[in-house]
Design a protein around this motif. Sequence first.
Motif: not given
Length: 223
Positions: A17-19, A88-90, A126-131
């Motif tokens: 979903l991300y690198l 807090d990851p970028d 951070v990715l907006g996937l929490k929920d």
Amino acid sequence: MIELTARTVVLDLDDTLYLERDFARSGYAAVGRSLSHLLNSERFATVCYELLAIGHRGDIFDRALDYCGVAPEDRDMPELVRIYRTHDPDIALCDDVAGFLERFSERRIGLISDGPADMQARKLEVLGLKDRFDHCILTGQWEGDFGKPHPRAFAEIQERSGHSPEEHVYIADNATKDFLAPNQMGWLTIQLFRPGRIHNKPPPSDDHAPRLSLTDLKGLKPA
């Protein structure tokens, strides 16, 4: 375009979903800042990333500190690992993920991810996937060794979904561990070969190999 009939679509997180290299780069920078009284923090982060790129894993901090001339007695390795895991990851979603989740919004969506649970949960936030997931299992929440290829997480999602094995698909990146359990359970398995991914080793056996492979999620749509 591949049409998926699966009623439960389960995803990996890192390099799916991300690198993952972006999390590593961000973490190395955070650790470097904490060491700025001992070394050039930017140079430390660069050395760590270069070591990652050539295949080093567990000893990256020690090797980078050796290179930067920091004496062993000045190294608090547990604290450096803590900073790496809790910073807090970028990071950002790969550009095909939002469209994929929208296309499959009528299906049940799950996530299975290894690693320390707090660290993985922070990535999701951070990715907006929490929920975003109907079923989310971070294997690090369990005491003991239940990370992939252990089947526990897959069995739990299958039980929660109520769907038959052939109605599940697992999409992930790492053929050394991701696909063995779902293959044995009768799920469809798909490997993503994202450019820039960290894990490049081939499957150690036919049982570990994915059934399909793609370079991104754009080639998948619901049937």
